[in-house]
Motif scaffolding. Structure first.
Motif, PDB file in Angstrom:
ATOM      1  N   ALA A  95      99.862-119.248   4.703  1.00 18.98           N
ATOM      2  CA  ALA A  95      99.802-117.874   4.173  1.00 18.98           C
ATOM      3  C   ALA A  95      98.845-117.827   2.882  1.00 18.98           C
ATOM      4  CB  ALA A  95     101.225-117.742   3.453  1.00 18.98           C
ATOM      5  N   ILE A  96      98.766-118.701   2.154  1.00 21.70           N
ATOM      6  CA  ILE A  96      97.728-118.890   0.799  1.00 21.70           C
ATOM      7  C   ILE A  96      96.243-118.619   1.254  1.00 21.70           C
ATOM      8  CG2 ILE A  96      96.852-120.222  -0.982  1.00 21.70           C
ATOM      9  CD1 ILE A  96      99.529-121.601  -1.031  1.00 21.70           C
ATOM     10  N   TRP A  97      96.013-119.483   2.459  1.00 16.34           N
ATOM     11  CA  TRP A  97      94.510-119.328   3.121  1.00 16.34           C
ATOM     12  C   TRP A  97      94.436-117.717   3.644  1.00 16.34           C
ATOM     13  CZ3 TRP A  97      92.774-122.438   7.651  1.00 16.34           C
ATOM     14  CH2 TRP A  97      91.256-122.158   7.931  1.00 16.34           C
ATOM     15  N   ALA A  98      95.300-117.360   4.187  1.00 18.67           N
ATOM     16  CA  ALA A  98      95.205-115.700   4.654  1.00 18.67           C
ATOM     17  C   ALA A  98      94.969-114.782   3.379  1.00 18.67           C
ATOM     18  CB  ALA A  98      96.742-115.519   5.305  1.00 18.67           C
ATOM     19  N   GLU A  99      95.582-115.172   2.508  1.00 17.29           N
ATOM     20  CA  GLU A  99      95.436-114.043   1.199  1.00 17.29           C
ATOM     21  C   GLU A  99      94.024-114.398   0.704  1.00 17.29           C
ATOM     22  OE1 GLU A  99      95.149-112.817  -2.738  1.00 17.29           O
ATOM     23  OE2 GLU A  99      94.940-114.908  -2.376  1.00 17.29           O
ATOM     24  N   LYS A 100      93.522-115.547   0.628  1.00 18.26           N
ATOM     25  CA  LYS A 100      92.077-115.663   0.112  1.00 18.26           C
ATOM     26  C   LYS A 100      91.085-114.956   1.131  1.00 18.26           C
ATOM     27  CE  LYS A 100      93.241-119.609  -2.541  1.00 18.26           C
ATOM     28  NZ  LYS A 100      92.626-119.164  -3.914  1.00 18.26           N
ATOM     29  N   ALA A 101      91.490-115.248   2.669  1.00 14.06           N
ATOM     30  CA  ALA A 101      90.520-114.864   3.474  1.00 14.06           C
ATOM     31  C   ALA A 101      90.211-113.508   3.716  1.00 14.06           C
ATOM     32  CB  ALA A 101      90.544-115.619   4.861  1.00 14.06           C
ATOM     33  N   TRP A 102      91.783-112.810   3.978  1.00 17.77           N
ATOM     34  CA  TRP A 102      92.019-111.629   4.293  1.00 17.77           C
ATOM     35  C   TRP A 102      92.661-110.495   3.192  1.00 17.77           C
ATOM     36  CZ3 TRP A 102      93.982-114.939   8.382  1.00 17.77           C
ATOM     37  CH2 TRP A 102      93.234-115.249   9.218  1.00 17.77           C
ATOM     38  N   GLY A 103      92.884-111.077   2.180  1.00 14.79           N
ATOM     39  CA  GLY A 103      93.765-110.321   1.245  1.00 14.79           C
ATOM     40  C   GLY A 103      94.981-109.874   1.224  1.00 14.79           C
ATOM     41  N   ARG A 104      95.822-110.822   2.285  1.00 14.11           N
ATOM     42  CA  ARG A 104      97.157-110.693   2.312  1.00 14.11           C
ATOM     43  C   ARG A 104      97.788-111.785   2.915  1.00 14.11           C
ATOM     44  NH1 ARG A 104      97.531-112.459   6.959  1.00 14.11           N
ATOM     45  NH2 ARG A 104      96.859-111.509   8.783  1.00 14.11           N
ATOM     46  N   TYR A 105      99.013-112.148   2.295  1.00 13.48           N
ATOM     47  CA  TYR A 105      99.690-113.411   2.787  1.00 13.48           C
ATOM     48  C   TYR A 105     100.524-113.380   4.123  1.00 13.48           C
ATOM     49  CZ  TYR A 105      99.480-114.810  -2.043  1.00 13.48           C
ATOM     50  OH  TYR A 105      99.191-115.061  -3.348  1.00 13.48           O
ATOM     51  N   TRP A 106     100.572-112.250   4.766  1.00 14.70           N
ATOM     52  CA  TRP A 106     101.311-112.349   5.932  1.00 14.70           C
ATOM     53  C   TRP A 106     101.085-110.819   6.679  1.00 14.70           C
ATOM     54  CZ3 TRP A 106     103.982-116.110   8.665  1.00 14.70           C
ATOM     55  CH2 TRP A 106     104.445-115.673   9.799  1.00 14.70           C
ATOM     56  N   GLY A 107     100.532-111.087   7.841  1.00 10.38           N
ATOM     57  CA  GLY A 107     100.139-109.864   8.623  1.00 10.38           C
ATOM     58  C   GLY A 107     100.740-109.646   9.967  1.00 10.38           C
ATOM     59  N   TRP A 108     101.665-110.254  10.469  1.00  5.50           N
ATOM     60  CA  TRP A 108     102.192-110.455  11.739  1.00  5.50           C
ATOM     61  C   TRP A 108     101.129-110.756  12.932  1.00  5.50           C
ATOM     62  CZ3 TRP A 108     107.106-111.265  11.638  1.00  5.50           C
ATOM     63  CH2 TRP A 108     107.891-110.695  10.450  1.00  5.50           C
ATOM     64  N   ASP A 109     100.126-111.254  12.660  1.00  2.00           N
ATOM     65  CA  ASP A 109      99.299-111.880  13.633  1.00  2.00           C
ATOM     66  C   ASP A 109      99.971-112.737  14.503  1.00  2.00           C
ATOM     67  OD1 ASP A 109      96.262-111.808  14.284  1.00  2.00           O
ATOM     68  OD2 ASP A 109      96.903-114.112  14.293  1.00  2.00           O
ATOM     69  N   THR A 110      99.397-112.926  15.806  1.00  2.00           N
ATOM     70  CA  THR A 110     100.309-113.436  16.868  1.00  2.00           C
ATOM     71  C   THR A 110     100.442-115.180  16.377  1.00  2.00           C
ATOM     72  OG1 THR A 110      99.239-112.050  18.569  1.00  2.00           O
ATOM     73  CG2 THR A 110     100.398-114.072  19.165  1.00  2.00           C
ATOM     74  N   LYS A 111      99.287-115.465  16.093  1.00  2.86           N
ATOM     75  CA  LYS A 111      99.379-116.901  15.554  1.00  2.86           C
ATOM     76  C   LYS A 111     100.551-117.146  14.463  1.00  2.86           C
ATOM     77  CE  LYS A 111      97.863-121.051  16.000  1.00  2.86           C
ATOM     78  NZ  LYS A 111      97.650-122.001  17.203  1.00  2.86           N
ATOM     79  N   GLU A 112     100.437-116.348  13.502  1.00  5.72           N
ATOM     80  CA  GLU A 112     101.210-116.283  12.245  1.00  5.72           C
ATOM     81  C   GLU A 112     102.786-116.117  12.793  1.00  5.72           C
ATOM     82  OE1 GLU A 112      98.344-114.226   8.919  1.00  5.72           O
ATOM     83  OE2 GLU A 112     100.025-113.106   9.638  1.00  5.72           O
ATOM     84  N   VAL A 113     103.048-115.359  13.720  1.00  6.65           N
ATOM     85  CA  VAL A 113     104.353-115.303  14.448  1.00  6.65           C
ATOM     86  C   VAL A 113     104.884-116.574  15.152  1.00  6.65           C
ATOM     87  CG1 VAL A 113     105.793-113.792  15.795  1.00  6.65           C
ATOM     88  CG2 VAL A 113     104.079-112.577  14.469  1.00  6.65           C
ATOM     89  N   TRP A 114     103.884-116.975  15.830  1.00  4.72           N
ATOM     90  CA  TRP A 114     104.453-118.051  16.502  1.00  4.72           C
ATOM     91  C   TRP A 114     104.539-119.467  15.636  1.00  4.72           C
ATOM     92  CZ3 TRP A 114     106.741-119.391  20.835  1.00  4.72           C
ATOM     93  CH2 TRP A 114     106.724-118.327  21.940  1.00  4.72           C
ATOM     94  N   THR A 115     103.801-119.436  14.526  1.00 10.19           N
ATOM     95  CA  THR A 115     104.038-120.669  13.547  1.00 10.19           C
ATOM     96  C   THR A 115     105.357-120.416  12.943  1.00 10.19           C
ATOM     97  OG1 THR A 115     101.403-120.820  13.389  1.00 10.19           O
ATOM     98  CG2 THR A 115     103.093-121.786  11.525  1.00 10.19           C
ATOM     99  N   PHE A 116     105.727-119.305  12.869  1.00  6.23           N
ATOM    100  CA  PHE A 116     106.882-118.960  12.125  1.00  6.23           C
ATOM    101  C   PHE A 116     108.073-119.203  13.204  1.00  6.23           C
ATOM    102  CE2 PHE A 116     110.583-116.015  10.969  1.00  6.23           C
ATOM    103  CZ  PHE A 116     110.852-116.540   9.816  1.00  6.23           C
ATOM    104  N   ILE A 117     107.940-118.825  14.420  1.00 10.87           N
ATOM    105  CA  ILE A 117     109.039-119.336  15.294  1.00 10.87           C
ATOM    106  C   ILE A 117     109.127-120.612  15.495  1.00 10.87           C
ATOM    107  CG2 ILE A 117     109.354-119.038  18.004  1.00 10.87           C
ATOM    108  CD1 ILE A 117     108.129-116.161  18.119  1.00 10.87           C
ATOM    109  N   ILE A 118     108.204-121.501  15.687  1.00 12.65           N
ATOM    110  CA  ILE A 118     108.472-122.904  15.563  1.00 12.65           C
ATOM    111  C   ILE A 118     109.351-123.389  14.452  1.00 12.65           C
ATOM    112  CG2 ILE A 118     107.209-125.061  15.584  1.00 12.65           C
ATOM    113  CD1 ILE A 118     104.918-123.568  16.810  1.00 12.65           C
TER     114      ILE A 118
END
Length: 240
Positions: free
Chosen positions: A163-186
């Motif tokens: 989430a921290i890396w996403a904020e630095k790379a894309w300007g948001r901590y969470w964006g419901w990207d598929t990879k983000e969702v599956w990491t959270f599901i795990i």
């Protein structure tokens, strides 16, 4: 074998002039290296040599798939990966996966051992007689629980670091990207496993199956989501 694997992974990193886990091929190399490394180190604390067949078998399957499907030549990093968070986020994710792999192997053995113990109790012919030399199903379950907790802690940090890396790379901590969702599901599956066993009294085959489902989700996240789902995390290096 682990020493040669380490040399190969280091040489890939030297050839790429960066850490060797920026695409599916490199992540496969590093991930299987760490799985075996964690298994070897864990043997210093627990006598789990009996997991060797399961762990090495899993690693050989993963390496075989990687060699056949994931190999790519060295290429420059994509802009979003040019960050020190590549080192932190991925290596912790690999460590979490390695501990989950050990927990998966223990849970699988637990199910087999439980079946054999039930056959003994009911005076029926035994299957898997070799398991008589291994710890009881209860002991295997307890060890799997402890190891999965370590993996869960690492996976929690993986989620936070991502989430921290996403904020630095894309300007948001969470964006419901598929990879983000599956990491959270795990994370949710393993959180449910720990909660159910600690507070709901789940024991025996129910907890083992939940741990196995969790690791199946890890493999799905790596082998399916990374390859077939497109999004901001499409760093497989395999092309479209």
């Amino acid at each position: 074998g682990w020493g040669f694997h380490l040399i190969a992974t280091v040489l890939r990193g030297i050839a790429a002039d960066r850490v060797p886990w920026a695409n599916m091929w490199e992540f496969s190399m590093t991930g299987t290296l760490v799985i075996v490394g964690v298994f070897l180190v864990a043997n210093l604390k627990w006598d789990i040599k009996y997991l060797g067949t399961f762990i090495i078998g899993l690693v050989l399957v993963l390496q075989g798939i990687a060699l056949l499907r994931y190999f790519v030549p060295v290429v420059p990093l994509q802009p979003a990966l040019q960050s020190y968070w590549l080192v932190i986020h991925i290596i912790v994710a690999v460590l979490g996966t390695a501990f989950f792999a050990l927990g998966f192997a223990l849970s699988g053995l637990q199910l087999l051992q439980y079946r054999r113990e039930r056959q003994v109790a009911e005076s029926r012919p035994q299957q898997f007689k070799f398991l008589a030399t291994l710890p009881s199903a209860a002991a295997l379950e307890n060890l799997a629980y402890r190891i999965n907790i370590v993996g869960f802690i690492a996976w929690t940090f993986t989620l936070i670091a991502g989430a921290i890396w996403a904020e630095k790379a894309w300007g948001r901590y969470w964006g419901w990207d598929t990879k983000e969702v599956w990491t959270f599901i795990i994370w949710v599956i393993y959180a449910g496993y720990i909660h159910a066993r600690a507070t709901r009294g789940w024991r025996g085959s129910r907890s083992a199956w939940l741990a196995i489902i969790g690791f199946a989700a890890v493999l799905f996240n790596f082998g399916i989501v990374n390859v077939f789902f497109h999004g901001l995390h499409a760093y497989s290096g395999l092309g479209s």
